[in-house]
Design a protein around this motif. Structure first.
Motif, PDB file in Angstrom:
ATOM      1  N   PHE A   7       0.845  -1.190   0.000  1.00  0.00           N
ATOM      2  CA  PHE A   7       0.000   0.000   0.000  1.00  0.00           C
ATOM      3  C   PHE A   7       0.876   1.234   0.000  1.00  0.00           C
ATOM      4  O   PHE A   7       1.793   1.350   0.798  1.00  0.00           O
ATOM      5  CB  PHE A   7      -0.887  -0.027   1.245  1.00  0.00           C
ATOM      6  N   THR A   9       0.153   4.402   0.576  1.00  0.00           N
ATOM      7  CA  THR A   9      -0.035   5.468   1.537  1.00  0.00           C
ATOM      8  C   THR A   9       0.889   5.236   2.704  1.00  0.00           C
ATOM      9  O   THR A   9       1.184   4.098   3.046  1.00  0.00           O
ATOM     10  CB  THR A   9      -1.469   5.491   2.073  1.00  0.00           C
ATOM     11  N   LYS A  10       1.252   6.296   3.357  1.00  0.00           N
ATOM     12  CA  LYS A  10       2.150   6.104   4.491  1.00  0.00           C
ATOM     13  C   LYS A  10       1.418   5.242   5.488  1.00  0.00           C
ATOM     14  O   LYS A  10       1.883   4.794   6.464  1.00  0.00           O
ATOM     15  CB  LYS A  10       2.555   7.425   5.093  1.00  0.00           C
ATOM     16  N   THR A  11       1.862   6.111   4.829  1.00  0.00           N
ATOM     17  CA  THR A  11       1.250   5.289   5.612  1.00  0.00           C
ATOM     18  C   THR A  11       2.128   4.256   6.047  1.00  0.00           C
ATOM     19  O   THR A  11       3.350   4.554   5.900  1.00  0.00           O
ATOM     20  CB  THR A  11       0.143   4.792   4.723  1.00  0.00           C
ATOM     21  N   GLU A 197      -4.116  -6.208   3.671  1.00  0.00           N
ATOM     22  CA  GLU A 197      -4.733  -4.879   3.743  1.00  0.00           C
ATOM     23  C   GLU A 197      -3.825  -3.806   3.155  1.00  0.00           C
ATOM     24  O   GLU A 197      -4.283  -2.717   2.831  1.00  0.00           O
ATOM     25  CB  GLU A 197      -5.106  -4.544   5.195  1.00  0.00           C
ATOM     26  N   GLN A 273      -6.491   3.925  -2.539  1.00  0.00           N
ATOM     27  CA  GLN A 273      -7.119   4.525  -1.367  1.00  0.00           C
ATOM     28  C   GLN A 273      -8.636   4.423  -1.438  1.00  0.00           C
ATOM     29  O   GLN A 273      -9.305   4.247  -0.423  1.00  0.00           O
ATOM     30  CB  GLN A 273      -6.695   5.988  -1.238  1.00  0.00           C
ATOM     31  N   GLY A 276      -9.802   1.372   0.080  1.00  0.00           N
ATOM     32  CA  GLY A 276      -9.590   1.292   1.515  1.00  0.00           C
ATOM     33  C   GLY A 276      -8.470   0.352   1.910  1.00  0.00           C
ATOM     34  O   GLY A 276      -8.196  -0.638   1.233  1.00  0.00           O
ATOM     35  N   GLN A 277      -7.842   0.685   3.032  1.00  0.00           N
ATOM     36  CA  GLN A 277      -6.740  -0.126   3.542  1.00  0.00           C
ATOM     37  C   GLN A 277      -7.325  -1.269   4.369  1.00  0.00           C
ATOM     38  O   GLN A 277      -7.307  -1.254   5.598  1.00  0.00           O
ATOM     39  CB  GLN A 277      -5.804   0.736   4.389  1.00  0.00           C
ATOM     40  N   ARG A 337     -17.321   0.907   1.471  1.00  0.00           N
ATOM     41  CA  ARG A 337     -16.271   1.618   0.733  1.00  0.00           C
ATOM     42  C   ARG A 337     -15.752   0.772  -0.437  1.00  0.00           C
ATOM     43  O   ARG A 337     -15.681   1.235  -1.578  1.00  0.00           O
ATOM     44  CB  ARG A 337     -15.121   1.967   1.677  1.00  0.00           C
TER      45      ARG A 337
END
Lengths: 448, 287
Positions: A7, A9-11, A197, A273, A276-277, A337
């Protein structure tokens, strides 16, 4: 195990087979069809097969229909649950407040509110939901996906039937018997893939091939040597299945274009995104990529391992305890989502006309709230969502009674679901007869 | 004049904070129920560490360093609650297939009282410890309802407070211990209510066709932070302790949930979903 991407995102209680059959035959067509958006049953002469790909979104564990897509705000407190209702885009049709995104997209699918099935437990109910038949008497009938796989054959670079989950979907250690080919043979079992995820894609079939990194393999001979070193001590029948799996896995790891289907890093951060994570979110994105790769049948499983109250159990939507808090804290936000993003993408990419999307659990949940302030199994009434392959959308088919306990219109069975999927995928009655599958099944005329 | 009044009313009703929230975590995993520990020394929360396990984690409030609370925990743990004096820690621990026990730990002696659920699918929810550490509350479902119960810190003297009417959950003591705010479906959908610690004088505080949940008294007891879906999705709201003067303090198309008060009374910590990921945020309530 092949891991690709990350994933950026920074995440239990139920209904007996006898009463099920009695109920199926007792309710007349069209009864109670009131309200806007409702359609009635007409006989369909000819089904135009348009579905190149089918995505069967399996909400394993069985979501409550009252707390999601068939709320009963006027029922008394023993039934209705704690959630408010919101309008959908379909006039006169409401969801609970837990699914706001899907409510806003009700014009993109058709909702059926009159499903019934015969098996009250998860593994046996799962078999009925995925094959149309009970698991006994043996042999077990094939998964709908296995039927499509056999009809289409192993033509492309990718296997014809994928199941997206982190392992075979189970309940308390017992798998769904109709997870794969059943009596047609394990050669029609799904090819298993999973996503984390964070978007890492796992291909368990490659786990046996130690030290094989498909992203580094450029020499086919080198790979073949490694495959030859795999122990050949398996018994004959298992070796045949193993060999088939290897052939598919081999195709995946030696063909760069086939591999790309699994590489979620090729998607923009924004796209990832939107899903969804979550395991289900990234799995749904993987399903969309498999549609683009023209995989004929993809079973996108909500479970396994989506919630962690009890590790090792495959509860999914099976909310015997904490039904209401689990729905609002985890399941509905994740599902709302991810499935909304999936629908948006399938439409936006022009895939909807060639793709059939079916979303449903194996049954519903007790309309009457149980002793633990939750809901148990209820095969007597539940819902599904259908989109694509030329189906009209923005409609509601079927209606449940005032407490959501029984359909008051013609009940729709899993065998009808499978038959309709097969018809829309080009497996007509003659082909089904030749394969000896879905015997006695009828299409859901109201859908077509 | 009418337009001016309408504009004024709109500004008063929305009352959004002037300062942007501060992001406290960056992993994006789902998180639940943050609570402050020992003043603002630490912040404990539930981390959906992977799809197989919830874990209690604790953030050092100054350094933002996050540690696992129980490294050797064999099963998921969630719903943390601490006493204001720091003497007690309570949480839930999965002990079997849909079996969830309530744990009460004396933080000085490390002695634990574990209250097992009933046979079958059974479990506790949402513990809350009284400010004087004399008693605590939890939510438990049986007899077709979900009631709020009171026990002492040894786990004894179980008393039902809410009468098993509908679902009663998310109890929270006022700072002086004289009131409890909780969520109930006794009149239909989820609304906030208050009651005395003995379960008497139950009074409804909110009235919305959508859910109003997870009420938490401010440190001075004058306000309640809660979550409502009244404007279309989960947002955080404040109201006076008597339920009046409801105003929204978050406003985003994604979810804002699980508010908890910073001990200074001027900030809330909450879980926000942004771009599909979930992180902890600190929201200043004043400029």
């Amino acid at each position: 195990m092949l891991n690709i991407g990350s994933f950026k995102t920074k995440t239990c209680s139920g209904i007996g087979r006898r009463s099920f059959l009695q109920m199926s035959g007792a309710i007349p067509f069209g009864l109670g069809m009131s309200g806007l958006g409702m359609v009635t049953a007409d006989e369909v002469d000819h089904v135009v097969a348009k579905a190149k790909s089918i995505v069967f979104v399996f909400l394993w564990g069985a979501p409550s229909h009252l707390d999601t897509c068939d709320p009963k705000p006027n029922s008394n407190s023993d039934y209705r649950g704690p959630f408010g209702v919101i309008p959908t885009r379909t006039p006169g049709v409401h969801f609970t407040e837990l699914l706001p995104k899907l409510a806003q997209r009700s014009d993109k699918y058709t909702l059926i509110r009159s499903h019934i099935q015969s098996a009250p437990g998860h593994p046996d109910g799962g078999t009925v939901a995925l094959s149309g038949f009970e698991e006994n008497p043996k042999p077990v009938k094939p998964n709908f996906g296995s039927i499509i796989a056999r009809h289409r054959g192993f033509r492309g670079k990718l296997p014809p039937f994928f199941s997206i989950a982190n392992g075979v979907v189970m309940d308390g250690g017992r798998r769904i018997e109709a997870y794969g080919g059943g009596e047609m043979g394990a050669v029609y079992d799904p090819f298993m893939v999973g996503a984390s995820e964070t978007g890492k894609v796992n291909i368990p079939a490659l786990a046996l091939m130690d030290d094989v990194n498909p992203l580094r393999i450029t020499d086919r001979r080198q790979l073949l040597q490694q495959l030859d070193s795999v122990p050949r001590t398996l018994e004959k029948s298992k070796f045949r299945d193993w060999n088939r799996t290897y052939q598919q896995a081999y195709g995946l790891i030696t063909d760069p274009t086939a591999r790309q289907a699994f590489d979620l890093t090729q998607e923009s951060v924004k796209t990832r995104q939107r899903y969804g994570q979550s395991v289900f979110g990234q799995s749904a994105l993987l399903a969309r990529r498999l549609v683009e790769a023209e995989v004929p049948y993809i079973q996108l499983n909500y479970s396994r391992h989506v919630e962690a109250i009890t590790p090792g159990y495959e509860f999914g939507w099976d909310t015997h305890l904490y039904n209401f808090s689990l729905l609002q804290d985890q399941h509905c936000p994740i599902f709302d989502r991810a499935f909304s993003a999936f629908l948006d993408d399938i439409y936006a990419r022009g895939l909807i006309d060639d793709t059939l999307i079916v979303c449903m659990g194996e049954f519903g949940r007790t309309p009457k709230i149980n002793v633990r302030a939750a809901r148990d199994h209820w095969p007597q009434c539940y819902f599904s969502m259908w989109a694509g392959a030329g189906l009209q959308t923005g409609r509601v088919i079927g209606e449940s009674d005032k407490n959501g306990e029984h359909p008051i219109t013609r009940p729709i069975t899993p065998l009808m679901v499978g038959t309709t999927i097969a018809e829309l995928a080009g497996v007509d009655s003659q082909a089904r007869a030749e394969m000896r599958v879905l015997d006695g099944g009828r299409v859901i005329n109201e859908l077509l | 004049m009418n337009c001016f009044k309408a504009l004024l009313l709109l500004l008063l009703c929305t009352s959004l904070p002037a300062v942007e929230p501060v992001k406290l975590t960056d992993d994006g995993r789902m998180k639940f129920t943050p609570v402050f520990v020992d003043g603002d020394t630490r912040l404990t929360f539930v981390d959906f560490e992977n799809p197989k396990v919830f874990r209690l984690k604790s953030m050092d409030w100054k350094t933002r360093e996050v540690k696992v609370v129980h490294e050797a925990a064999p099963a998921p743990e969630f719903d943390p609650a601490y006493s204001i004096d720091g003497n007690y820690f309570s949480f839930l621990r999965t002990t079997g297939g849909l079996q969830v026990s309530l744990v009460i730990r004396n933080r000085k002696s490390n002695e634990e009282v574990v209250i097992a659920p009933e046979p079958g699918f059974s479990g506790y929810r949402t513990p809350a410890i009284a400010p004087d550490s004399s008693q605590m509350l939890f939510s438990f479902a049986n007899n077709f309802g979900q009631d709020i119960f009171r026990i002492d810190m040894k786990g004894e003297g179980r008393t039902a407070l809410t009468g098993t009417k509908g679902i009663n959950i998310w109890p929270s003591y006022s700072p002086d211990g004289k009131k409890i705010v909780f969520t109930s479906t006794r009149d239909g959908n989820y609304e906030l209510y208050e009651m005395k610690p003995d379960g008497s004088e139950i009074k409804r505080l909110t009235d919305s066709p959508y859910q109003d949940i997870r009420g938490q008294y401010s440190p001075d007891g004058k306000q309640i932070a809660f979550v409502s879906h009244r404007d279309g999705n989960a947002e955080i709201y404040l109201c006076n302790a008597d339920g009046t003067s409801v105003r929204r303090v978050t406003n985003h198309e994604e979810r804002d949930d699980y508010p908890t008060w910073h001990p200074d009374g001027n900030h809330l910590v909450y879980v926000a979903e942004r771009d599909g990921s979930h992180d902890l945020y600190l929201l200043p309530l004043k400029d």
